[in-house]
Scaffold this active site. Structure first.
Site, PDB file in Angstrom:
ATOM      1  N   ARG A   1     -14.619 -11.576   9.921  1.00  0.00           N
ATOM      2  CA  ARG A   1     -13.544 -10.598  10.176  1.00  0.00           C
ATOM      3  C   ARG A   1     -14.038  -9.724  11.314  1.00  0.00           C
ATOM      4  NH1 ARG A   1      -9.913  -6.993   6.135  1.00  0.00           N
ATOM      5  NH2 ARG A   1      -8.892  -9.024   6.084  1.00  0.00           N
TER       6      ARG A   1
ATOM      7  N   HIS B   1      -4.271 -13.481  11.456  1.00  0.00           N
ATOM      8  CA  HIS B   1      -4.782 -13.402  10.078  1.00  0.00           C
ATOM      9  C   HIS B   1      -4.302 -14.654   9.329  1.00  0.00           C
ATOM     10  CE1 HIS B   1      -6.536 -11.847   6.588  1.00  0.00           C
ATOM     11  NE2 HIS B   1      -5.712 -10.887   6.262  1.00  0.00           N
TER      12      HIS B   1
ATOM     13  N   GLN C   1      -4.265 -15.269   5.364  1.00  0.00           N
ATOM     14  CA  GLN C   1      -3.222 -14.536   4.634  1.00  0.00           C
ATOM     15  C   GLN C   1      -1.937 -15.360   4.560  1.00  0.00           C
ATOM     16  OE1 GLN C   1      -3.329 -11.269   3.122  1.00  0.00           O
ATOM     17  NE2 GLN C   1      -1.433 -12.075   2.269  1.00  0.00           N
TER      18      GLN C   1
ATOM     19  N   ASP D   1       3.997  -5.043   7.468  1.00  0.00           N
ATOM     20  CA  ASP D   1       2.554  -4.797   7.425  1.00  0.00           C
ATOM     21  C   ASP D   1       2.356  -3.351   7.867  1.00  0.00           C
ATOM     22  OD1 ASP D   1      -0.225  -5.086   7.409  1.00  0.00           O
ATOM     23  OD2 ASP D   1      -0.311  -6.078   9.367  1.00  0.00           O
TER      24      ASP D   1
ATOM     25  N   CYS E   1       1.091  -8.209   2.807  1.00  0.00           N
ATOM     26  CA  CYS E   1      -0.286  -8.712   2.748  1.00  0.00           C
ATOM     27  C   CYS E   1      -1.225  -7.708   2.078  1.00  0.00           C
ATOM     28  CB  CYS E   1      -0.776  -9.046   4.149  1.00  0.00           C
ATOM     29  SG  CYS E   1      -0.899  -7.619   5.262  1.00  0.00           S
TER      30      CYS E   1
ATOM     31  N   ARG F   1      -4.631 -15.399  -2.441  1.00  0.00           N
ATOM     32  CA  ARG F   1      -5.687 -15.438  -1.421  1.00  0.00           C
ATOM     33  C   ARG F   1      -6.862 -16.260  -1.967  1.00  0.00           C
ATOM     34  NH1 ARG F   1      -6.116 -11.568   2.485  1.00  0.00           N
ATOM     35  NH2 ARG F   1      -7.864 -12.874   3.110  1.00  0.00           N
TER      36      ARG F   1
HETATM   37  N1  NVA Z   1      -2.640  -5.651  10.444  1.00  0.00           N
HETATM   38  C1  NVA Z   1      -3.587  -5.199   9.459  1.00  0.00           C
HETATM   39  C2  NVA Z   1      -3.750  -6.239   8.389  1.00  0.00           C
HETATM   40  C3  NVA Z   1      -4.617  -5.828   7.243  1.00  0.00           C
HETATM   41  C4  NVA Z   1      -4.826  -6.907   6.245  1.00  0.00           C
HETATM   42  C5  NVA Z   1      -4.908  -4.871  10.132  1.00  0.00           C
HETATM   43  O1  NVA Z   1      -5.312  -5.624  11.025  1.00  0.00           O
HETATM   44  O2  NVA Z   1      -5.512  -3.865   9.786  1.00  0.00           O
HETATM   45  N1   CP Z   2      -4.651  -8.595   3.192  1.00  0.00           N
HETATM   46  C1   CP Z   2      -5.958  -8.454   3.457  1.00  0.00           C
HETATM   47  O1   CP Z   2      -6.546  -9.171   4.248  1.00  0.00           O
HETATM   48  O2   CP Z   2      -6.571  -7.474   2.728  1.00  0.00           O
HETATM   49  P1   CP Z   2      -8.031  -6.891   2.967  1.00  0.00           P
HETATM   50  O3   CP Z   2      -8.011  -6.130   4.275  1.00  0.00           O
HETATM   51  O4   CP Z   2      -8.252  -5.989   1.790  1.00  0.00           O
HETATM   52  O5   CP Z   2      -9.019  -8.016   3.007  1.00  0.00           O
END
Ligand code: NVA
Ligand code: CP
Length: 307
Positions: free
Chosen positions: A102, A129, A132, A223, A263, A291
């Protein structure tokens, strides 16, 4: 050997195959027949951003498949102190059997994958992502919603939006995206998605009016307006996104029986009203649980591809 960096590298058949394995594993959770599938394997998990679901689902998933997961925060490893990505990739992939990352720039995970000896999984970048979306589509299958999907994504043109576009483009369904002006999706990713859509028959519409997107939709999703790394823009974004909250009035425009997905984490009173969130909480938390199952399917699939 395959990596899982974005859905654009996967065919419709491959995406459905991964989801099928995930569903099969979920169905057999108690019989434990998949408990040794990744025996003695280690998943390295590099996190440069926070996570609840991604960390827990990958760690538990690997354990349930007979393997082990290693949590590596960039604050604790040398990557966070400037050790090059390509060196980190060569070291970690010489000891782990799979790596999940990540991070921020998508180019970073691409570079890591180029130097990795083992499959690399995208656990979220600024651009995509994809894991997801495996869980989201699996959830739609479980709810019998996968036929004739008309999906509406309302909110920020971000990593989730890009992944919805790729899913629609690959699987051939209709997706309407409504973002405020100035917060549209990445033009290059849209162009790529439209090229895939031409082949699959998908319809991808980009608008600035959330009502136009939601009208007649079978699935509505959104989101956060403030993704990780955008914290300094929070105030400005909240002002600009006014009118984009998915509330009961918005949901009333969707098709009867339409589902709402998120998500998570969700910010009630911003991108979604408390009322819509709670009315759809059953499917939302199934989506979150999926997930685990979808990613177990993915890890098994990647392992089988390696031969
Ligand atoms: N768009 C959000 C998704 C979190 C799962 C982010 O990147 O923070
Ligand atoms: N939806 C998702 O990826 O959640 P986290 O940021 O908690 O991993």
């Amino acid at each position: 050997m395959r990596h899982f960096l974005t859905l654009k590298d996967f065919s419709r058949e491959e995406i459905l195959e991964i989801i099928d394995i995930g569903l099969e594993i979920k169905k057999n959770l108690n019989s434990k027949i998949y408990n040794h599938e990744l025996k003695n394997q280690t998943l390295g998990m590099i996190f440069e951003k926070s996570s609840t679901r991604t960390r827990v689902s990958f760690e538990v998933g690997m354990f349930q498949l007979g393997g082990h997961a290693l949590f590596l925060s960039s604050r604790d490893i040398h990557l966070g102190r400037g050790e090059p990505v390509k060196d980190t990739a060569r070291v970690i992939s010489s000891m782990c059997d799979m790596v999940m990352i990540r991070t921020f720039e998508h180019s970073k995970i691409e570079e890591f994958a180029r130097y990795s000896k083992v499959p690399v999984i995208n656990g979220l970048t600024d651009s995509y992502h994809p894991v997801q979306l495996l869980a989201d589509y699996m959830t739609l299958v479980e709810y019998g919603m996968e036929k004739n999907i008309i999906a509406a994504y309302v909110g920020d043109g971000n990593n989730m939006t890009h992944s919805w576009m790729m899913l629609a483009a690959k699987l051939g369904f209709e997706l309407r995206v409504a973002t405020p002006k100035g917060y549209e999706v990445d033009a290059k990713i849209l162009e790529e998605a439209l090229a895939f859509a031409k082949k699959s028959g998908a319809v991808i519409k980009i608008v600035n009016d959330p009502k136009e997107a939601i009208k007649g939709a079978t699935v509505v999703t959104t989101d956060t307006w403030v993704s990780m790394g955008q914290e300094e823009e929070k105030e400005e974004r909240i002002k600009t996104f006014k009118g984009f909250m998915v509330d009961d009035e918005m949901m009333s425009l969707a098709k009867e029986g339409a589902k709402f997905l998120h998500c998570l984490p969700a910010y009630r009173g911003l991108e979604v009203s408390d009322s819509v969130f709670e009315k759809h909480s059953e499917i939302i938390f199934n989506e979150a649980e999926n997930r685990l199952h979808a990613q177990k399917g993915l890890m098994v699939w990647l392992d089988r591809k390696r031969g």
